[in-house]
Design a protein around this motif. Structure first.
Motif, short mmCIF file in Angstrom:
data_model
loop_
_atom_site.label_atom_id
_atom_site.label_comp_id
_atom_site.label_asym_id
_atom_site.label_seq_id
_atom_site.Cartn_x
_atom_site.Cartn_y
_atom_site.Cartn_z
N VAL A 143 0.83 -1.21 0.00
CA VAL A 143 0.00 0.00 0.00
C VAL A 143 0.87 1.26 0.00
O VAL A 143 0.47 2.29 -0.55
N HIS A 144 2.05 1.19 0.58
CA HIS A 144 2.97 2.34 0.50
C HIS A 144 3.47 2.52 -0.93
O HIS A 144 3.69 3.65 -1.37
N ASP A 145 3.66 1.41 -1.65
CA ASP A 145 4.03 1.53 -3.06
C ASP A 145 2.92 2.20 -3.85
O ASP A 145 3.18 3.03 -4.73
N ILE A 146 1.68 1.83 -3.55
CA ILE A 146 0.54 2.43 -4.25
C ILE A 146 0.50 3.93 -4.00
O ILE A 146 0.25 4.73 -4.91
N ASP A 147 0.75 4.34 -2.76
CA ASP A 147 0.70 5.77 -2.48
C ASP A 147 1.87 6.50 -3.13
O ASP A 147 1.72 7.65 -3.55
N ALA A 148 3.02 5.86 -3.21
CA ALA A 148 4.15 6.47 -3.91
C ALA A 148 3.82 6.67 -5.39
O ALA A 148 4.17 7.70 -5.99
N LEU A 149 3.11 5.70 -5.97
CA LEU A 149 2.69 5.83 -7.36
C LEU A 149 1.67 6.95 -7.51
O LEU A 149 1.73 7.73 -8.46
N ARG A 150 0.72 7.02 -6.56
CA ARG A 150 -0.26 8.11 -6.60
C ARG A 150 0.44 9.47 -6.61
O ARG A 150 0.11 10.36 -7.41
N ALA A 151 1.42 9.62 -5.72
CA ALA A 151 2.14 10.89 -5.64
C ALA A 151 2.91 11.18 -6.93
O ALA A 151 2.94 12.32 -7.41
N ALA A 152 3.54 10.14 -7.48
CA ALA A 152 4.29 10.32 -8.72
C ALA A 152 3.40 10.74 -9.88
O ALA A 152 3.83 11.47 -10.77
N LEU A 153 2.15 10.29 -9.86
CA LEU A 153 1.19 10.65 -10.91
C LEU A 153 0.57 12.02 -10.68
O LEU A 153 -0.17 12.52 -11.53
N GLY A 154 0.83 12.60 -9.51
CA GLY A 154 0.30 13.93 -9.22
C GLY A 154 -1.17 13.95 -8.88
O GLY A 154 -1.85 14.97 -9.08
N ARG A 155 -1.67 12.85 -8.34
CA ARG A 155 -3.09 12.77 -7.98
C ARG A 155 -3.26 12.97 -6.47
O ARG A 155 -2.54 12.38 -5.67
N GLU A 156 -4.24 13.78 -6.10
CA GLU A 156 -4.51 14.01 -4.69
C GLU A 156 -5.28 12.85 -4.09
O GLU A 156 -5.03 12.43 -2.96
N LYS A 157 -6.24 12.32 -4.84
CA LYS A 157 -7.07 11.21 -4.37
C LYS A 157 -7.20 10.16 -5.46
O LYS A 157 -7.13 10.48 -6.66
N ILE A 158 -7.41 8.92 -5.06
CA ILE A 158 -7.58 7.84 -6.02
C ILE A 158 -8.78 6.97 -5.62
O ILE A 158 -9.15 6.90 -4.45
N ASN A 159 -9.38 6.34 -6.62
CA ASN A 159 -10.40 5.33 -6.39
C ASN A 159 -9.70 3.98 -6.42
O ASN A 159 -8.83 3.73 -7.26
N LEU A 160 -10.11 3.10 -5.53
CA LEU A 160 -9.48 1.79 -5.47
C LEU A 160 -10.52 0.70 -5.67
O LEU A 160 -11.56 0.70 -5.02
N TRP A 161 -10.21 -0.22 -6.59
CA TRP A 161 -11.07 -1.38 -6.83
C TRP A 161 -10.29 -2.63 -6.49
O TRP A 161 -9.11 -2.76 -6.82
N GLY A 162 -10.94 -3.57 -5.81
CA GLY A 162 -10.25 -4.80 -5.46
C GLY A 162 -11.21 -5.97 -5.39
O GLY A 162 -12.38 -5.82 -5.06
N GLY A 163 -10.69 -7.14 -5.71
CA GLY A 163 -11.43 -8.39 -5.56
C GLY A 163 -10.65 -9.35 -4.70
O GLY A 163 -9.43 -9.46 -4.82
N SER A 164 -11.34 -10.02 -3.78
CA SER A 164 -10.72 -11.01 -2.89
C SER A 164 -9.59 -10.35 -2.08
O SER A 164 -9.84 -9.37 -1.38
N TYR A 165 -8.37 -10.86 -2.20
CA TYR A 165 -7.25 -10.27 -1.45
C TYR A 165 -7.07 -8.79 -1.81
O TYR A 165 -6.62 -8.00 -0.98
#
Length: 204
Positions: free
Chosen positions: A112-134
């Motif tokens: 999840v820290h990798d995901i937030d690093a990617l969010r920051a690199a993309l310049g997005r303040e907020k993101i929508n997250l979709w997930g199935g199972s795990y």
């Protein structure tokens, strides 16, 4: 972005909110080397979404194009959690000891820290997250760790952090099958169409 991240752009001209699909697992790649199957699988499924959003897929650490960690493990079909654990722990430990990494840095929290690093690199303040199972677990952990950056969660087949997925998997599958048998037995239409499912279904 290399082999571990794949970006699918939206088709309309107004601002898009990033959507991050998470794979099931744990241990599954997000479509094989971060979306090698994106065009054939995700794009048709999310065709309407792609009109106003862009989709980012990322291979979690240890999968796909993100330093894959192969483990040759024979997973037992054991209804008893103790029996399952007894069969799995030696195999998992042997695999972990053979790897060239510290497993501590390949867990869900690191992901999840990798995901937030990617969010920051993309310049997005907020993101929508979709997930199935795990993937729902990762989405929930992300929202708990970075509540200011999670705009929304779309969760399919929730596996909360409190649930030991693999220890209870066989029990959950057996319970679902028993419910199917009882529901069909109570339905004349089902019994006529399929007969005695318990007797005719091939064991797996």
């Amino acid at each position: 972005m290399g082999d571990s991240v794949r970006r699918q752009h939206y088709t309309q001209g107004h601002a898009a909110t990033v959507s991050l699909p998470y794979p099931p697992g744990p241990g599954a790649s997000a479509g094989g080397r971060a979306g090698a199957k994106l065009g054939g699988l995700i794009t048709p499924a999310f065709a309407k979404l792609l009109r106003t959003r862009e989709i980012i897929v990322i291979d979690q650490r240890g999968t796909g194009g993100s330093h894959p960690l192969p483990c040759d493990i024979n997973e037992p079909l054991a209804l008893d959690p103790d029996a399952y654990q007894a069969a799995m722990v030696p195999q998992v430990k042997a695999c972990a000891d053979s790897l060239d990494i510290d497993p501590e840095f390949f867990g869900s929290l690191s992901a999840v820290h990798d995901i937030d690093a990617l969010r920051a690199a993309l310049g997005r303040e907020k993101i929508n997250l979709w997930g199935g199972s795990y993937g729902t677990r990762l989405a929930l952990l992300y929202a708990a760790e970075f509540p200011d950056h999670a705009r929304s969660l779309i969760l399919d087949s929730v596996t909360p952090p409190s649930l030991p997925i693999h220890l209870t998997k066989a029990q959950s599958q057996d319970r679902a099958f028993q419910l199917l048998l009882s529901d069909c037995a109570a339905s004349p239409r089902c019994k006529t169409a399929y007969g005695d499912i318990a007797q005719t279904m091939t064991p797996y």
